[in-house]
Design an enzyme around this catalytic site. Structure first.
Site, PDB file in Angstrom:
ATOM      1  N   LYS A 249      14.184  55.883  68.790  1.00  0.00           N
ATOM      2  CA  LYS A 249      15.116  56.573  69.676  1.00  0.00           C
ATOM      3  C   LYS A 249      14.513  57.908  70.067  1.00  0.00           C
ATOM      4  O   LYS A 249      14.214  58.732  69.221  1.00  0.00           O
ATOM      5  CB  LYS A 249      16.474  56.797  69.011  1.00  0.00           C
ATOM      6  CG  LYS A 249      17.486  57.384  69.984  1.00  0.00           C
ATOM      7  CD  LYS A 249      18.768  57.790  69.326  1.00  0.00           C
ATOM      8  CE  LYS A 249      19.706  58.377  70.378  1.00  0.00           C
ATOM      9  NZ  LYS A 249      19.098  59.476  71.151  1.00  0.00           N
TER      10      LYS A 249
ATOM     11  N   LYS B 167      52.358  40.741  48.006  1.00  0.00           N
ATOM     12  CA  LYS B 167      52.165  42.119  48.468  1.00  0.00           C
ATOM     13  C   LYS B 167      52.872  42.355  49.800  1.00  0.00           C
ATOM     14  O   LYS B 167      53.429  43.427  50.043  1.00  0.00           O
ATOM     15  CB  LYS B 167      50.674  42.438  48.568  1.00  0.00           C
ATOM     16  CG  LYS B 167      49.980  42.519  47.212  1.00  0.00           C
ATOM     17  CD  LYS B 167      48.640  43.230  47.290  1.00  0.00           C
ATOM     18  CE  LYS B 167      47.602  42.418  48.008  1.00  0.00           C
ATOM     19  NZ  LYS B 167      46.275  43.109  48.018  1.00  0.00           N
TER      20      LYS B 167
ATOM     21  N   GLY C 132      44.515  54.454  45.657  1.00  0.00           N
ATOM     22  CA  GLY C 132      43.494  53.439  45.450  1.00  0.00           C
ATOM     23  C   GLY C 132      43.500  52.420  46.572  1.00  0.00           C
ATOM     24  O   GLY C 132      43.431  51.211  46.339  1.00  0.00           O
TER      25      GLY C 132
ATOM     26  N   ASP D 214      41.305  57.304  47.931  1.00  0.00           N
ATOM     27  CA  ASP D 214      40.353  56.551  47.121  1.00  0.00           C
ATOM     28  C   ASP D 214      39.123  57.425  46.902  1.00  0.00           C
ATOM     29  O   ASP D 214      38.816  58.298  47.722  1.00  0.00           O
ATOM     30  CB  ASP D 214      39.956  55.242  47.807  1.00  0.00           C
ATOM     31  CG  ASP D 214      39.516  54.176  46.812  1.00  0.00           C
ATOM     32  OD1 ASP D 214      40.280  53.220  46.588  1.00  0.00           O
ATOM     33  OD2 ASP D 214      38.416  54.314  46.249  1.00  0.00           O
TER      34      ASP D 214
ATOM     35  N   LEU E 188      47.150  46.881  42.496  1.00  0.00           N
ATOM     36  CA  LEU E 188      46.053  46.437  41.631  1.00  0.00           C
ATOM     37  C   LEU E 188      45.014  47.537  41.427  1.00  0.00           C
ATOM     38  O   LEU E 188      43.814  47.315  41.506  1.00  0.00           O
ATOM     39  CB  LEU E 188      45.404  45.180  42.219  1.00  0.00           C
ATOM     40  CG  LEU E 188      46.379  44.043  42.576  1.00  0.00           C
ATOM     41  CD1 LEU E 188      45.631  42.868  43.186  1.00  0.00           C
ATOM     42  CD2 LEU E 188      47.159  43.608  41.344  1.00  0.00           C
ATOM     43  N   PHE E 189      45.512  48.749  41.118  1.00  0.00           N
ATOM     44  CA  PHE E 189      44.608  49.890  40.952  1.00  0.00           C
ATOM     45  C   PHE E 189      44.849  50.673  39.667  1.00  0.00           C
ATOM     46  O   PHE E 189      43.901  51.205  39.078  1.00  0.00           O
ATOM     47  CB  PHE E 189      44.752  50.838  42.155  1.00  0.00           C
ATOM     48  CG  PHE E 189      44.023  52.140  41.972  1.00  0.00           C
ATOM     49  CD1 PHE E 189      42.647  52.221  42.160  1.00  0.00           C
ATOM     50  CD2 PHE E 189      44.701  53.290  41.575  1.00  0.00           C
ATOM     51  CE1 PHE E 189      41.971  53.418  41.959  1.00  0.00           C
ATOM     52  CE2 PHE E 189      44.031  54.491  41.367  1.00  0.00           C
ATOM     53  CZ  PHE E 189      42.665  54.554  41.570  1.00  0.00           C
ATOM     54  N   ILE E 190      46.076  50.788  39.200  1.00  0.00           N
ATOM     55  CA  ILE E 190      46.378  51.779  38.160  1.00  0.00           C
ATOM     56  C   ILE E 190      45.682  51.503  36.835  1.00  0.00           C
ATOM     57  O   ILE E 190      45.633  52.379  35.967  1.00  0.00           O
ATOM     58  CB  ILE E 190      47.899  51.934  37.932  1.00  0.00           C
ATOM     59  CG1 ILE E 190      48.517  50.594  37.516  1.00  0.00           C
ATOM     60  CG2 ILE E 190      48.576  52.497  39.163  1.00  0.00           C
ATOM     61  CD1 ILE E 190      49.961  50.737  37.047  1.00  0.00           C
TER      62      ILE E 190
END
Length: 868
Positions: free
Chosen positions: A282, A607, A624, A646, A710-712
């Site tokens: 470039k 969900k 999350g 996140d 589905l994070f804690i």
């Protein structure tokens, strides 16, 4: 609309029409987009030429009448005489440089007196007439329009301002006697006064250009520039609608050409390894189209550059795409549209490239400094070979220009649909903004002044559709900077407001900067540093090559999507080594296989059901959020503002990419404004809360809901982390706000391990057709569930056979801590309870749900808590 030739012919016939023998026949040229500055420019230019002039004053009352045949008449009393003015034909010049120039043929006939009522429009006119020749006179008129109650209230005052000035009005002092701050209209009209039979269409064009040249000495060049873009467009576009946008000037060269996209890691992962792609360097030049048209050779870039002629014999057209160096008049071709009359736009790049070098040789034959960009075809997926390929291009020392990046070109698609990506080192990633000085006296806390700096606002372009789908709003002061007419277009400026930095559009310009007059200019800028609530920007250069695009009214710097995706490279830097090895840190890069179809559909259904419980809420926070797997569900639920948090920058970059994908490919009834925060949720709650509350527009009382899917389990290492999570949720939620957790239930997992007598470092497996589908590895030796700190390894559907370590979630302990911090338990439920509802939702998917799927799903549940 008639052709100009037909209009002139009709004008000439009118003088032989016996029915019009008592009528005044007028042929006028009018300019429709005249402001005070343009008016003053033409006025002073005519005065400077000492052209004979006269000044006249008039007050006219106009009553508009609409007939069934849609013909409009204006009834005009003048000096106690009454006339009707009836338009017969008009012709409008299409090129934008003509300022909406319109040729009008009309007749004026005497009529009987009519009654003046409140619907009559009163026009006060101060007119200077310049007789520039025996054939033409130019009338410059300052007009004040009054209607209804304004007539009695303001007529006398404006009559004094326009007519009864302290000094006698002359052409030389007129512009100093009239106050331009008042809301006047400015009109420039040219009227033909010669013999009708002598007039030609060429005469009309010539006099029109004479006036336009007074406004802009470069008018003829701008007209030629626009005609060149039309010529190129005629070989690229097949849609009459799109061609009309080019002809009207709504689209310039930038909107016409396929754009090179700034490549993010997420982009690259979609086609890594790039086998079959072409790579070149470039150059730091400007985009230009080299054209051989008849006997002319030119480049269309920020302006029209003439490179010479082919001689007497016209050649078949050749059109090449590339980079142009204006100072040296050097052209470096990287694509071809047409070669010697053969249109190549429907061919793949791998075929077009064969004609590119031939086109370059045609230019070289006429001593034009031109060469083909050096391309390498990538044929190996081996990272070591790829590295050598990229190094041979990027680190080449013999190029006649500085290399500031790489270009990757996709094979197999047509010219307009070819994906072309550019990669630059982070330092060389820049954005183009339309810069406007911040209006004063807005009293906006975020616009606080800084000593030694002037505040400017940074804008990019956006379509009306994307503006609505992203639920964007105009920043404070916007309406003072851009007129209503511009805001009502399909494409307009919007403040640069990326999801991770909503105040990135604020730019504090040093008073000592060498860049002085920047208001209203397009600037190339780079991000030096991201501070707590604003970005430190540095000006690279003023994009003088974009000024012509800016004048079209359809260009305002980078497109919003392009700008934010380029911005991602500051958020998640893309190194040179990753071009060869593939992007590092890609969030759960593995793909799910078909055996997980029913189980993942069940989880998605659950969900979806949970998120629908918070539909239409104003502010929701997702802890999350990852790469935005649930983004579509939030959009379907009509959440107005979503804050995703996140610590994985690459995942957040993918989320932003998905934001645009949803906006352009999916239909949602409601729009969602999306914010992201790069933040480790294990850090102190007070610090995280302060950052969230600094998000522009975030309510002081807090969000309506917090969701964490589905994070804690990542925050169950010790009790301090759980306490911190509860404090954070309390700080971020409004009173009565809800927390919604989905998680693997520690109690249920321990029960499963006990039932199957799984000891330390042993693995529980669920197989399907002799394939391990689900697995849990026990990494703790205690027989009872601890409050925190017990680890397991989990085989996930997207983990490519690798175990991911996570902590067991002791839901009883979690609820206890939240209750201690002012929450009440609303509901706790196992995912297995949703299986009957899933059967109703999709009998087809339910039928292929296996016992292993049901067992695995039963390990999960959701918890709902309310802030007291």
């Amino acid at each position: 609309m008639a052709s100009l030739e037909n209009l002139v012919a009709r004008y000439q016939r009118c003088f032989n029409d016996q029915s019009l023998k008592n009528s005044t026949i007028e042929l006028e040229i009018r300019f429709q987009h005249i402001n005070f500055l343009l008016f003053k420019t033409v006025y002073e230019a005519l005065v400077a030429q000492e052209i004979p002039s006269t000044i006249s004053h008039s007050i006219r009352c106009i009553k508009k009448v609409h007939h069934e045949n849609h013909c409009r008449e204006k009834i005009l009393p003048s000096e106690n005489l009454y006339f009707k003015k009836q338009p017969l034909m008009f012709f409008k010049f299409s090129e934008p440089a003509s300022l909406g120039c319109k040729v009008s043929l009309a007749i004026e006939q005497p009529i009987r007196k009519f009654i003046l009522d409140s619907s009559v429009l009163v026009r006060l006119k101060n007119r200077t007439t310049f007789q520039i020749s025996d054939l033409w006179k130019i009338e410059l008129t300052i007009v004040k329009q009054l209607m209804g109650s304004e007539v009695s209230a303001k007529l006398t005052a404006f009559k004094t301002l326009l007519f009864d000035t302290p000094e006698q009005q002359t052409a030389k002092n007129m512009m100093t006697l009239i106050n331009p701050d008042d809301e006047y209209l400015y009109e420039i009209e040219i009227e033909y006064t010669g013999k009708p039979e002598s007039l030609t269409a060429a005469d009309v064009i010539k006099i029109k250009n004479t006036v336009l040249t007074l406004i802009s000495p470069n008018h003829l060049m701008l007209t030629a520039y626009h005609q060149a873009i039309e010529f190129i467009a005629s070989h690229i576009l097949s849609s009459e609608i799109l061609l009309a946008r080019i002809k009207s000037g709504k689209w310039g060269l930038k909107r016409l050409l396929p754009q090179v996209k700034s490549m993010t890691k997420a982009d690259y992962m979609k086609f890594y390894p790039p086998v079959g792609y072409y790579v070149t360097d470039k150059a730091d030049g400007i985009r230009g189209i080299a054209v051989i048209q008849d006997t002319q050779i030119y480049v269309v870039a920020d302006q029209l550059y003439s490179l010479g002629t082919t001689g007497i014999e016209p050649l078949k057209p050749t059109i090449l795409d590339g980079e142009f160096m204006p100072e040296k008049k050097e052209f470096y071709g990287f694509d071809v549209i047409m070669y010697e009359g053969n249109l190549l736009t429907q061919q793949g790049f791998e075929i077009r490239i064969e004609s590119l070098n031939k086109g370059i040789k045609v230019l070289q034959a006429f001593n034009i400094k031109a060469e083909m960009k050096p391309f390498i075809s990538l044929t190996s997926a081996d990272p070591n070979v790829l590295l050598k390929n990229f190094e041979s291009v990027f680190k080449k020392k013999t190029r006649p220009y500085a290399i500031d990046g790489l270009i990757l070109v996709e094979p197999g698609n047509s010219y307009l649909n070819t994906n072309t990506f550019k990669w630059k080192p982070t330092w060389d990633n820049t954005l183009d903004f339309l810069v406007r000085k911040c209006p004063e006296s807005l009293n906006v806390p975020e616009y606080a002044p800084k000593k030694g700096f002037s505040l400017y606002l940074l804008f990019v372009g956006i379509s009306g559709e994307l503006f609505k789908k992203l639920a964007l709003n105009w920043c404070p002061g916007y309406t003072k900077l851009f007129p209503v007419t511009q805001r009502n277009q399909n494409y307009f400026p919007v403040q640069f407001q990326p999801s991770d930095f909503p105040l990135a559009f604020l730019y504090y310009h040093p008073d000592t900067s060498s860049f002085s007059d920047i208001d209203g200019k397009v600037l190339e800028m780079r991000c030096l540093k991201r501070e707590v609530n604003h970005v430190s920007w540095e000006i690279v250069k003023i994009r003088e090559d974009r000024q012509q695009d800016l004048k079209t009214g359809g260009y305002f710097g980078n497109d919003f999507k392009t700008a934010e995706l380029t911005w991602l490279n500051y958020m998640d830097p893309f190194s040179f080594e990753e071009l060869a090895k593939g992007p590092s840190g890609m969030y759960f890069a593995g793909a799910k296989t078909g055996i997980y179809r029913a189980q993942t559909a069940l989880i998605s259904f659950i969900k979806q059901e949970i998120i629908q419980k918070i539909s239409h809420q104003s502010w929701v926070i997702d802890l999350g959020i990852g790469k935005g797997q649930d983004l579509g569900r939030y959009l379907d639920a009509g959440i107005r503002h979503l804050v995703g948090i996140d610590k994985d920058q690459t995942a957040l970059a993918e989320l932003i990419y998905r934001k645009f994908s949803h906006a352009t490919t999916r239909q949602h009834k409601h729009a969602t404004n999306i914010y992201v925060l790069h933040q480790d949720l294990a850090e102190p709650a007070k610090e995280i809360s302060e950052k969230v509350h600094q998000i522009y527009g975030f309510p002081k009382e807090g969000a309506s809901s917090i969701v964490s899917n589905l994070f804690i389990h990542y925050l169950m290492k010790n009790s301090q982390q759980v306490e911190n999570l509860a404090v954070l949720c309390h700080k971020l939620l409004q009173p009565g706000g809800m927390v919604w957790f989905t998680t693997m239930l520690g109690e249920r997992v321990l029960e499963l391990l006990h039932e199957n007598r799984i000891e330390l470092n042993e693995v529980w497996e669920a197989r399907e057709n002799e394939v391990v589908k689900f697995a849990i590895k026990r990494l703790f030796k205690e027989d009872i569930l601890q409050e925190t700190g017990q680890e397991i390894g989990v085989l996930l559907p997207f983990s490519n056979g690798d175990f991911y370590n996570e902590y067991l979630v002791n839901t009883a302990f979690l609820i206890k801590i939240f209750k201690h911090h002012g929450f009440s338990l609303v509901q706790m439920q196992s995912f297995k309870d949703w299986i009957p509802e899933f059967q109703t939702f999709s009998k087809t998917l339910y039928k292929i749900l296996t016992e292993a799927d049901k067992t695995w799903t039963s390990l999960f549940g959701f918890i709902c808590l309310r802030k007291n």
